[in-house]
Design a protein around this motif. Structure first.
Motif, PDB file in Angstrom:
ATOM      1  N   ALA A  90      18.157  69.109  46.811  1.00 54.24           N
ATOM      2  CA  ALA A  90      19.853  69.174  46.338  1.00 54.24           C
ATOM      3  C   ALA A  90      20.454  68.701  47.474  1.00 54.24           C
ATOM      4  O   ALA A  90      21.288  68.030  46.535  1.00 54.24           O
ATOM      5  CB  ALA A  90      19.737  70.611  46.291  1.00 54.24           C
ATOM      6  N   GLY A 126      29.400  57.067  45.745  1.00 55.47           N
ATOM      7  CA  GLY A 126      29.058  58.718  45.124  1.00 55.47           C
ATOM      8  C   GLY A 126      29.509  59.086  44.472  1.00 55.47           C
ATOM      9  O   GLY A 126      30.729  58.822  44.124  1.00 55.47           O
ATOM     10  N   ALA A 127      28.714  60.148  44.638  1.00 60.05           N
ATOM     11  CA  ALA A 127      29.924  61.674  43.470  1.00 60.05           C
ATOM     12  C   ALA A 127      31.347  61.637  44.223  1.00 60.05           C
ATOM     13  O   ALA A 127      32.451  61.586  43.356  1.00 60.05           O
ATOM     14  CB  ALA A 127      29.464  62.860  43.598  1.00 60.05           C
ATOM     15  N   THR A 128      31.187  62.299  45.487  1.00 63.92           N
ATOM     16  CA  THR A 128      32.574  61.812  46.160  1.00 63.92           C
ATOM     17  C   THR A 128      33.698  61.058  46.199  1.00 63.92           C
ATOM     18  O   THR A 128      34.935  61.182  45.899  1.00 63.92           O
ATOM     19  CB  THR A 128      32.482  62.202  48.406  1.00 63.92           C
ATOM     20  OG1 THR A 128      31.376  63.225  47.706  1.00 63.92           O
ATOM     21  CG2 THR A 128      33.345  62.604  48.385  1.00 63.92           C
ATOM     22  N   HIS A 164      31.094  72.033  44.154  1.00 60.99           N
ATOM     23  CA  HIS A 164      31.181  71.433  45.474  1.00 60.99           C
ATOM     24  C   HIS A 164      32.936  71.388  45.945  1.00 60.99           C
ATOM     25  O   HIS A 164      33.151  70.788  45.261  1.00 60.99           O
ATOM     26  CB  HIS A 164      30.084  69.927  45.102  1.00 60.99           C
ATOM     27  CG  HIS A 164      29.749  69.451  46.730  1.00 60.99           C
ATOM     28  ND1 HIS A 164      30.545  68.791  47.168  1.00 60.99           N
ATOM     29  CD2 HIS A 164      28.431  69.580  46.560  1.00 60.99           C
ATOM     30  CE1 HIS A 164      29.622  68.145  48.049  1.00 60.99           C
ATOM     31  NE2 HIS A 164      28.504  68.760  47.916  1.00 60.99           N
ATOM     32  N   SER A 185      33.360  68.762  47.302  1.00 55.88           N
ATOM     33  CA  SER A 185      33.341  67.444  46.504  1.00 55.88           C
ATOM     34  C   SER A 185      34.573  67.452  44.962  1.00 55.88           C
ATOM     35  O   SER A 185      35.317  66.316  44.713  1.00 55.88           O
ATOM     36  CB  SER A 185      32.943  66.168  46.074  1.00 55.88           C
ATOM     37  OG  SER A 185      31.531  65.756  47.220  1.00 55.88           O
ATOM     38  N   MET A 224      25.766  70.685  37.015  1.00 54.88           N
ATOM     39  CA  MET A 224      24.617  71.067  37.307  1.00 54.88           C
ATOM     40  C   MET A 224      24.946  72.126  38.592  1.00 54.88           C
ATOM     41  O   MET A 224      25.612  70.938  39.416  1.00 54.88           O
ATOM     42  CB  MET A 224      23.233  71.580  36.964  1.00 54.88           C
ATOM     43  CG  MET A 224      22.042  71.974  37.858  1.00 54.88           C
ATOM     44  SD  MET A 224      20.699  71.293  37.402  1.00 54.88           S
ATOM     45  CE  MET A 224      19.558  71.799  38.757  1.00 54.88           C
ATOM     46  N   ASN A 265      25.142  73.089  42.658  1.00 53.98           N
ATOM     47  CA  ASN A 265      23.902  72.660  43.378  1.00 53.98           C
ATOM     48  C   ASN A 265      23.473  73.540  44.075  1.00 53.98           C
ATOM     49  O   ASN A 265      22.388  74.020  45.198  1.00 53.98           O
ATOM     50  CB  ASN A 265      24.544  71.622  44.630  1.00 53.98           C
ATOM     51  CG  ASN A 265      26.110  72.263  45.201  1.00 53.98           C
ATOM     52  OD1 ASN A 265      26.917  72.486  44.881  1.00 53.98           O
ATOM     53  ND2 ASN A 265      25.308  71.901  46.798  1.00 53.98           N
ATOM     54  N   ASP A 284      30.519  67.140  37.053  1.00 54.64           N
ATOM     55  CA  ASP A 284      30.264  66.364  38.350  1.00 54.64           C
ATOM     56  C   ASP A 284      28.615  66.571  38.299  1.00 54.64           C
ATOM     57  O   ASP A 284      28.505  67.727  37.883  1.00 54.64           O
ATOM     58  CB  ASP A 284      30.911  66.868  39.323  1.00 54.64           C
ATOM     59  CG  ASP A 284      29.967  67.475  40.841  1.00 54.64           C
ATOM     60  OD1 ASP A 284      29.016  66.748  40.984  1.00 54.64           O
ATOM     61  OD2 ASP A 284      30.108  67.927  41.398  1.00 54.64           O
ATOM     62  N   SER A 338      26.468  65.429  39.756  1.00 49.00           N
ATOM     63  CA  SER A 338      25.399  65.014  40.829  1.00 49.00           C
ATOM     64  C   SER A 338      23.920  65.920  40.899  1.00 49.00           C
ATOM     65  O   SER A 338      23.205  64.928  41.328  1.00 49.00           O
ATOM     66  CB  SER A 338      25.944  66.107  42.196  1.00 49.00           C
ATOM     67  OG  SER A 338      27.525  65.190  42.652  1.00 49.00           O
ATOM     68  N   GLN A 339      23.849  67.072  40.585  1.00 51.27           N
ATOM     69  CA  GLN A 339      22.462  67.386  39.804  1.00 51.27           C
ATOM     70  C   GLN A 339      22.037  67.151  38.759  1.00 51.27           C
ATOM     71  O   GLN A 339      20.614  67.115  38.378  1.00 51.27           O
ATOM     72  CB  GLN A 339      22.779  69.162  40.405  1.00 51.27           C
ATOM     73  CG  GLN A 339      23.458  69.472  41.841  1.00 51.27           C
ATOM     74  CD  GLN A 339      22.398  68.926  43.068  1.00 51.27           C
ATOM     75  OE1 GLN A 339      20.688  68.965  43.140  1.00 51.27           O
ATOM     76  NE2 GLN A 339      22.624  68.935  44.703  1.00 51.27           N
ATOM     77  N   THR A 388      25.443  60.712  41.880  1.00 46.50           N
ATOM     78  CA  THR A 388      25.335  59.994  42.963  1.00 46.50           C
ATOM     79  C   THR A 388      23.398  59.735  43.193  1.00 46.50           C
ATOM     80  O   THR A 388      22.760  60.100  42.798  1.00 46.50           O
ATOM     81  CB  THR A 388      25.933  60.839  44.423  1.00 46.50           C
ATOM     82  OG1 THR A 388      26.235  60.392  45.912  1.00 46.50           O
ATOM     83  CG2 THR A 388      25.031  62.570  44.473  1.00 46.50           C
ATOM     84  N   HIS A 439      21.883  58.656  45.638  1.00 51.99           N
ATOM     85  CA  HIS A 439      20.977  59.576  46.538  1.00 51.99           C
ATOM     86  C   HIS A 439      20.423  60.820  46.308  1.00 51.99           C
ATOM     87  O   HIS A 439      19.361  60.651  46.785  1.00 51.99           O
ATOM     88  CB  HIS A 439      21.771  59.127  47.814  1.00 51.99           C
ATOM     89  CG  HIS A 439      22.601  60.243  48.341  1.00 51.99           C
ATOM     90  ND1 HIS A 439      21.800  62.035  48.644  1.00 51.99           N
ATOM     91  CD2 HIS A 439      23.755  60.553  47.655  1.00 51.99           C
ATOM     92  CE1 HIS A 439      23.208  62.741  48.928  1.00 51.99           C
ATOM     93  NE2 HIS A 439      23.660  61.876  48.989  1.00 51.99           N
TER      94      HIS A 439
HETATM   95  C1  LIG Z   1      25.751  66.369  46.333  1.00 50.13           C
HETATM   96  C2  LIG Z   1      27.134  66.800  45.480  1.00 50.13           C
HETATM   97  C3  LIG Z   1      28.234  66.388  45.622  1.00 50.13           C
HETATM   98  C4  LIG Z   1      28.195  64.942  46.505  1.00 50.13           C
HETATM   99  O1  LIG Z   1      27.750  64.400  46.565  1.00 50.13           O
HETATM  100  P1  LIG Z   1      27.986  62.414  47.683  1.00 50.13           P
HETATM  101  O2  LIG Z   1      27.052  61.793  47.435  1.00 50.13           O
HETATM  102  O3  LIG Z   1      28.108  63.930  48.523  1.00 50.13           O
HETATM  103  O4  LIG Z   1      29.232  62.103  47.523  1.00 50.13           O
HETATM  104  C5  LIG Z   1      28.948  66.805  44.488  1.00 50.13           C
HETATM  105  N1  LIG Z   1      28.748  67.454  43.652  1.00 50.13           N
HETATM  106  C6  LIG Z   1      27.563  68.199  44.143  1.00 50.13           C
HETATM  107  C7  LIG Z   1      27.245  69.174  42.504  1.00 50.13           C
HETATM  108  C8  LIG Z   1      26.612  67.903  45.165  1.00 50.13           C
HETATM  109  O5  LIG Z   1      25.487  68.436  44.620  1.00 50.13           O
END
Ligand SMILES: *Cc1c(COP(=O)(O)O)cnc(C)c1O
Length: 414
Positions: A38, A101-103, A130, A132, A180, A182, A207, A209-210, A231, A233
């Motif tokens: 995660a 990325g998401a941020t 998060h 972010s 979702m 994190n 968001d 990201s997950q 994001t 990665h």
């Molecule tokens: C990892 C994550 C982010 C941030 O992603 P970055 O790659 O650091 O920009 C934002 N929101 C959630 C829910 C995350 O898991």
């Protein structure tokens, strides 16, 4: 998330695992058990090769090029945009802005949205966000008097939907929530959240990201949200490449947030004409090889039976939580029925950091701390949790090694 009963048979985690060179290394003389997905996922050979191939064979700056390498790089870069659009279920590549990325994607929306917000306008976030998806909105609170309201999280780790709906006023302009979590693994009802926001005339950012990693049936068009971010990665892709999806004509209506090359049509001493979206939001030279690598990661993920992967991850989570529940003094944080493959927990009398450090001695990589979610920690009265998060390449053996290392760490500390 509905999973076909036969899903387990269509997916071989051991074959997938073999595609990740890093997973065969040793850590502290033990086989690596990587359960920090995660925070960031490991990369398959296909992604490593795709990035290396750009550097080796077709690297040049993208756009406006009049030579072969520039054209090849541009084609691959824009190809990644089409793949990203398709992956998310977007209407077309024009809806996709590449970001770090998401941020950065959330900062882009916040900065661009800022121009249209007045003091006293309201934004709704949730307690499970998060950082972010919190700090960029705090900027708007600090700098222009925007009011932030918070959707409460229930004891089990769900959003309180009745409370959510009660937060709206005629001043509500935007909702920004995780698809979702994190930390909790909770999968929020994206479509319902969107319908409620739209019924109140507010836009919604999700968001992802997950969710983009774990949900097999992601479709931003079906959700109907205004903005979606993820994001690369965490999706088995390179660092430094992620994306913003914006529905309809949002990208036409928003003002660009960063200025520079690549985002203009014309510049003179007295003015500037912006390029058309999405380029209007991509100032400067982008992370060319990493974006192309993100496209390769999407290809790699798409080649899996994603429903089977989700079923596999769910099985790992169940196996892990069954073991966790047998440990005295252990509390699982986040217990919604259809949650994604993330297990957060605390153990009475054992600090999460100590547990994670001891588990590392057995080669087990888990994360411990606040997981960039201070408001959520405050909600539960915790300073941190231990988090094990699962990916396609994890196996039942990983889960068993994790539980064994955890039991040893606890017996050492208590
Ligand atoms: C990892 C994550 C982010 C941030 O992603 P970055 O790659 O650091 O920009 C934002 N929101 C959630 C829910 C995350 O898991």
């Amino acid at each position: 998330m509905t999973l076909p009963a036969h899903a387990e048979t269509l997916f071989d985690p051991y074959a997938v695992r073999a595609e990740f060179p890093i997973l065969s290394r040793q850590v502290n003389n033990c086989p690596l058990v990587y359960l920090d997905n995660a925070a960031s996922a490991q990369k398959p050979e296909a992604v490593i090769e795709a990035v290396a191939d750009v550097w080796r064979h077709s690297y040049a700056n993208v756009h406006r090029g009049l030579h072969t390498l520039a054209n090849e790089a541009t084609e691959a870069f824009e190809g990644a945009r089409s793949k990203t659009a398709k992956f998310l279920g977007a209407a077309g590549a024009r809806q996709i802005v590449f970001t770090r990325g998401a941020t950065e994607a959330i900062n882009l929306v916040a900065a661009s949205f800022a121009a249209s917000l007045k003091p006293g306008d309201e934004i709704i976030l949730s307690q499970m966000e998060h950082h972010s998806n919190i700090v960029p909105w705090h900027f708007l609170r600090e700098r222009q008097g925007v009011v932030i309201k918070w959707v409460p999280v229930t004891e089990d780790g769900a959003l309180d939907l009745a409370a959510y709906e009660a937060l709206f006023t005629p001043r509500t302009r935007l909702v920004a929530v995780a698809h979702m979590s994190n930390v909790l693994g909770t999968v929020n009802p994206a479509r319902r959240l969107t319908e409620i926001a739209h019924a109140h005339g507010a836009a919604i950012l999700l968001d992802g990201s997950q969710a983009a990693v774990h949900l097999p049936d992601l479709d931003v068009s079906a959700i109907g949200c205004d903005f979606y971010v993820f994001t690369g990665h965490k999706l088995y892709g390179p660092n430094g490449a992620g994306a913003l999806y914006a529905a309809g004509d949002w990208l036409d209506r928003l003002t660009p947030w960063q200025g520079g090359g690549e985002m203009i049509a014309e510049v003179s001493e007295t003015g500037v004409v912006y390029a058309d979206p999405p380029h209007k939001f991509e100032a400067g030279t982008p992370a060319i090889a990493d974006v192309i690598g993100l496209g390769a990661a999407i290809d790699w993920v798409n080649a899996l039976d994603r429903a089977a992967v989700a079923a596999h991850e769910h099985g790992l989570l169940e196996r892990a939580e069954a073991g966790l529940k047998e440990i005295p003094g252990l509390t699982i944080i986040g217990r919604t029925p259809d949650k994604g493959a993330i297990a957060s927990f605390v153990v009475d009398g054992a600090h999460p950091h100590d547990l994670a450090q001891l588990m590392d001695k057995y080669g087990v990589a888990v994360r411990a701390g606040h997981h960039c979610a201070h408001p959520l920690m405050q909600r539960y009265g915790l300073t941190g949790t231990v988090r094990a998060s699962f990916a396609a390449y994890n196996t039942a053996e990983d889960v068993d090694a994790f539980l064994e290392a955890l039991r040893k760490a606890i017996s050492f500390l208590i």
